[in-house]
Design a protein around this motif. Structure first.
Motif, PDB file in Angstrom:
ATOM      1  N   ASP A   1       1.063   0.873  11.896  1.00 10.66           N
ATOM      2  CA  ASP A   1      -0.290   0.475  12.289  1.00 10.66           C
ATOM      3  C   ASP A   1      -0.862   1.430  13.331  1.00 10.66           C
ATOM      4  OD1 ASP A   1      -0.611  -2.037  10.797  1.00 10.66           O
ATOM      5  OD2 ASP A   1       1.039  -2.741  12.037  1.00 10.66           O
ATOM      6  N   LEU A   8      -9.720   0.024   8.428  1.00 12.70           N
ATOM      7  CA  LEU A   8      -8.780  -0.350   7.372  1.00 12.70           C
ATOM      8  C   LEU A   8      -7.512  -0.999   7.903  1.00 12.70           C
ATOM      9  CD1 LEU A   8      -9.124   2.951   5.311  1.00 12.70           C
ATOM     10  CD2 LEU A   8     -10.279   0.782   4.911  1.00 12.70           C
ATOM     11  N   ASN A   9      -7.415  -1.127   9.207  1.00 11.52           N
ATOM     12  CA  ASN A   9      -6.193  -1.699   9.780  1.00 11.52           C
ATOM     13  C   ASN A   9      -6.551  -2.796  10.786  1.00 11.52           C
ATOM     14  OD1 ASN A   9      -3.968  -1.522  12.145  1.00 11.52           O
ATOM     15  ND2 ASN A   9      -3.030  -1.224  10.138  1.00 11.52           N
ATOM     16  N   GLY A  10      -6.124  -4.007  10.479  1.00  7.64           N
ATOM     17  CA  GLY A  10      -6.470  -5.155  11.315  1.00  7.64           C
ATOM     18  C   GLY A  10      -5.819  -5.104  12.685  1.00  7.64           C
ATOM     19  N   THR A  11      -4.563  -4.666  12.727  1.00  6.25           N
ATOM     20  CA  THR A  11      -3.826  -4.650  13.998  1.00  6.25           C
ATOM     21  C   THR A  11      -4.503  -3.733  15.012  1.00  6.25           C
ATOM     22  OG1 THR A  11      -1.799  -5.057  12.791  1.00  6.25           O
ATOM     23  CG2 THR A  11      -1.562  -4.163  15.010  1.00  6.25           C
ATOM     24  N   GLY A  66      -8.876  -8.472   7.108  1.00  6.58           N
ATOM     25  CA  GLY A  66      -8.121  -7.363   6.536  1.00  6.58           C
ATOM     26  C   GLY A  66      -6.621  -7.534   6.604  1.00  6.58           C
ATOM     27  N   ALA A  67      -6.150  -8.603   7.215  1.00  6.17           N
ATOM     28  CA  ALA A  67      -4.714  -8.839   7.315  1.00  6.17           C
ATOM     29  C   ALA A  67      -4.496 -10.329   7.482  1.00  6.17           C
ATOM     30  CB  ALA A  67      -4.135  -8.070   8.514  1.00  6.17           C
ATOM     31  N   LYS A  88       0.824  -1.238   0.000  1.00  4.35           N
ATOM     32  CA  LYS A  88       0.000   0.000   0.000  1.00  4.35           C
ATOM     33  C   LYS A  88       0.841   1.263   0.000  1.00  4.35           C
ATOM     34  CE  LYS A  88       0.051  -2.335   3.872  1.00  4.35           C
ATOM     35  NZ  LYS A  88      -0.257  -3.698   4.202  1.00  4.35           N
ATOM     36  N   TYR A 141       0.021  -9.956  12.014  1.00  9.97           N
ATOM     37  CA  TYR A 141      -0.869  -8.912  11.500  1.00  9.97           C
ATOM     38  C   TYR A 141      -0.141  -7.573  11.347  1.00  9.97           C
ATOM     39  CZ  TYR A 141      -4.508 -12.089  13.260  1.00  9.97           C
ATOM     40  OH  TYR A 141      -5.285 -13.169  13.521  1.00  9.97           O
ATOM     41  N   ALA A 142       0.704  -7.298  12.327  1.00 12.51           N
ATOM     42  CA  ALA A 142       1.282  -5.955  12.395  1.00 12.51           C
ATOM     43  C   ALA A 142       2.353  -5.744  11.328  1.00 12.51           C
ATOM     44  CB  ALA A 142       1.877  -5.724  13.776  1.00 12.51           C
ATOM     45  N   GLU A 143       2.555  -4.488  10.956  1.00 14.12           N
ATOM     46  CA  GLU A 143       3.622  -4.124  10.022  1.00 14.12           C
ATOM     47  C   GLU A 143       4.966  -4.322  10.712  1.00 14.12           C
ATOM     48  OE1 GLU A 143       3.003  -2.843   6.731  1.00 14.12           O
ATOM     49  OE2 GLU A 143       1.101  -3.707   7.308  1.00 14.12           O
TER      50      GLU A 143
HETATM   51  N1  HSE Z   1      -0.609  -4.340   9.222  1.00 14.54           N
HETATM   52  C1  HSE Z   1      -1.749  -4.346   8.371  1.00 14.54           C
HETATM   53  C2  HSE Z   1      -2.994  -4.445   9.234  1.00 14.54           C
HETATM   54  C3  HSE Z   1      -1.653  -5.502   7.427  1.00 14.54           C
HETATM   55  O1  HSE Z   1      -2.858  -4.718  10.426  1.00 14.54           O
HETATM   56  O2  HSE Z   1      -4.083  -4.228   8.745  1.00 14.54           O
HETATM   57  C4  HSE Z   1      -2.610  -5.470   6.299  1.00 14.54           C
HETATM   58  O3  HSE Z   1      -2.440  -4.343   5.495  1.00 14.54           O
END
Ligand code: HSE
Length: 406
Positions: free
Chosen positions: A191, A153-156, A297-298, A100, A183-185
């Motif tokens: 995030d 828009l962010n799963g974390t 979403g992740a 993204k 999940y996290a970047e």
């Molecule tokens: N780190 C992002 C989230 C992964 O938690 O949504 C998916 O883009």
């Protein structure tokens, strides 16, 4: 037809695994006699991995191999991803990405390079992980005038906020848990500070409105400052707090209000029940009304699903560029923070009388055990410039959270 993957991390390895697991159905839907993985580009080595023999560390082998027609970019980051992707597109290879950051910053330009070379640049996985949302916006909602797009828009961060709401969990340990679950970047700040959600709402706004909203055009706010007390007030008001990215057309599309911030959502809203790592995107069209896209979403396999769908699309339509994209926006297209209009929940260290003198007869919120030295209230719908002016008449401000109307 051959495929290469650049970046063998969580998503890249998921793509390789999905191609192997569902190989025959993917091949058939790709309308190819064969669809095989030829290279995996990564600087690391993967001893014992089933794809170890495909791993290379020299990008020029992918670029120079005419048999590789589709390249999956799952490296993340802007550089060298941008250099590699633009070189592949210029060489007539189609590129599919989950990145993204790359799409939000360089998507317009990369789509142009793809079109000039009869290739495709597709990025369904860049927003909403496994949720089909960009393709439906481009294709199924194409006949709508879209006035607003908003979502979780962010799963974390949604995972963290859900644990804070349901279990009273603390922020730090839940973040660690989200990282362990993949999940996290790489950098959790992307995030928790709203940067990841900012990139995603920019991509959504680009596609929904046809004009570029760049990630630098507004400042996202994350969830670091949300406390257990904010959670209690939201519950008392009959709702939840979610990190919401939103973009709304103003002045008939001449301007857009873009925002990423924690927001109060009342129970019963379609977005209020979106929990854990799930995401949801609401698209407001003039013919459809609200449509909501919901799902994981992740995560490795949901994101790989979206990547692989784009690979199938590229393979089945090889040599034919899909017609979509967005243009550069005029100066001042994204309104300033001061112009942003909403109702807000405010917690101020002062009594009710001072609040009413500054804001009029607003709704006061309280709960059993609420801090005795503050007043929490909901403002009318006002612009941020007026909000700031009125807040200056109160004491210390402990939090300001926007209230949505979804
Ligand atoms: N780190 C992002 C989230 C992964 O938690 O949504 C998916 O883009």
């Amino acid at each position: 037809m051959y495929v290469a993957i650049m970046g063998y991390g969580t998503v890249g390895s998921g793509v390789a695994a999905l191609l192997k697991k569902n190989h025959e159905l993917i091949r058939k839907k790709s309308l190819q006699e064969s669809l095989e993985l030829k290279y995996i580009l990564d600087l690391r080595t993967f001893p014992g991995d089933e794809n170890e023999s495909l791993v290379i560390n020299d990008f020029s082998r992918i670029l120079g191999d005419d048999e590789v027609k589709i390249v999956v970019e799952t490296m993340g980051g802007l550089r060298p991803a941008y250099d590699f992707v633009s070189a592949c597109l210029a060489a007539g290879k189609s590129v599919v990405t989950s990145n993204k950051e790359l799409v939000a910053a360089k998507g317009k330009e990369l789509l142009q390079i793809a079109a000039a070379n009869n290739a495709n640049f597709l990025f369904e996985a860049s927003v909403g992980g496994g949720i089909p949302v960009l393709t439906p916006i481009i294709q199924c909602l194409a006949a709508n005038e879209i006035s607003e797009v908003a979502g979780i828009l962010n799963g974390t961060t949604n995972y963290i906020l859900t644990k804070m709401f349901d279990e009273g969990a603390d922020f730090e340990s839940t973040l660690l848990n989200a990282q362990q679950l993949g999940y996290a970047e790489r950098d959790p700040s992307a995030d928790v500070d709203g940067i990841d959600a900012c990139r995603k709402i920019c991509i959504l706004a680009d596609l929904c409105f046809g004009l570029e909203v760049s990630p630098g055009s507004f400042t996202p706010e994350g969830i670091r400052n949300i406390t257990g007390t904010d959670v209690c007030y939201a519950k008392a008001l009959g709702g939840v707090i979610k990190l919401i990215g939103s973009a709304k057309k103003l002045d008939g599309g001449k301007k857009v209000a873009a925002c990423v911030s924690p927001a109060f959502i009342k129970n019963g809203s379609q977005l209020a029940n979106v929990s854990d790592v799930y995401n949801a995107v609401l698209v407001r069209g003039d013919a459809t009304g609200d449509t909501v896209f919901y799902g994981r979403g992740a995560g490795k396999m949901p994101t790989a699903s979206a990547v692989m769908a784009d690979v199938i699309d590229c393979a089945a339509n090889f040599g034919k560029t899909k017609a979509f994209g967005w243009s550069e926006a005029p100066e001042g297209y994204v309104i300033t923070d001061d112009e942003f209009t909403s109702a807000f929940i405010v917690r101020a260290v002062c009594g009710e009388d001072r609040v009413k003198a500054a804001f009029g007869d607003v709704k006061i919120i309280t709960f059993d055990g609420a801090p005795g030295d503050e007043t929490a209230f909901v403002t009318d719908v006002i612009c941020k410039a007026s909000l700031k002016k009125s807040l200056a008449d109160l004491g210390e401000i402990r939090s300001v959270i926007r209230v949505t109307d979804y």
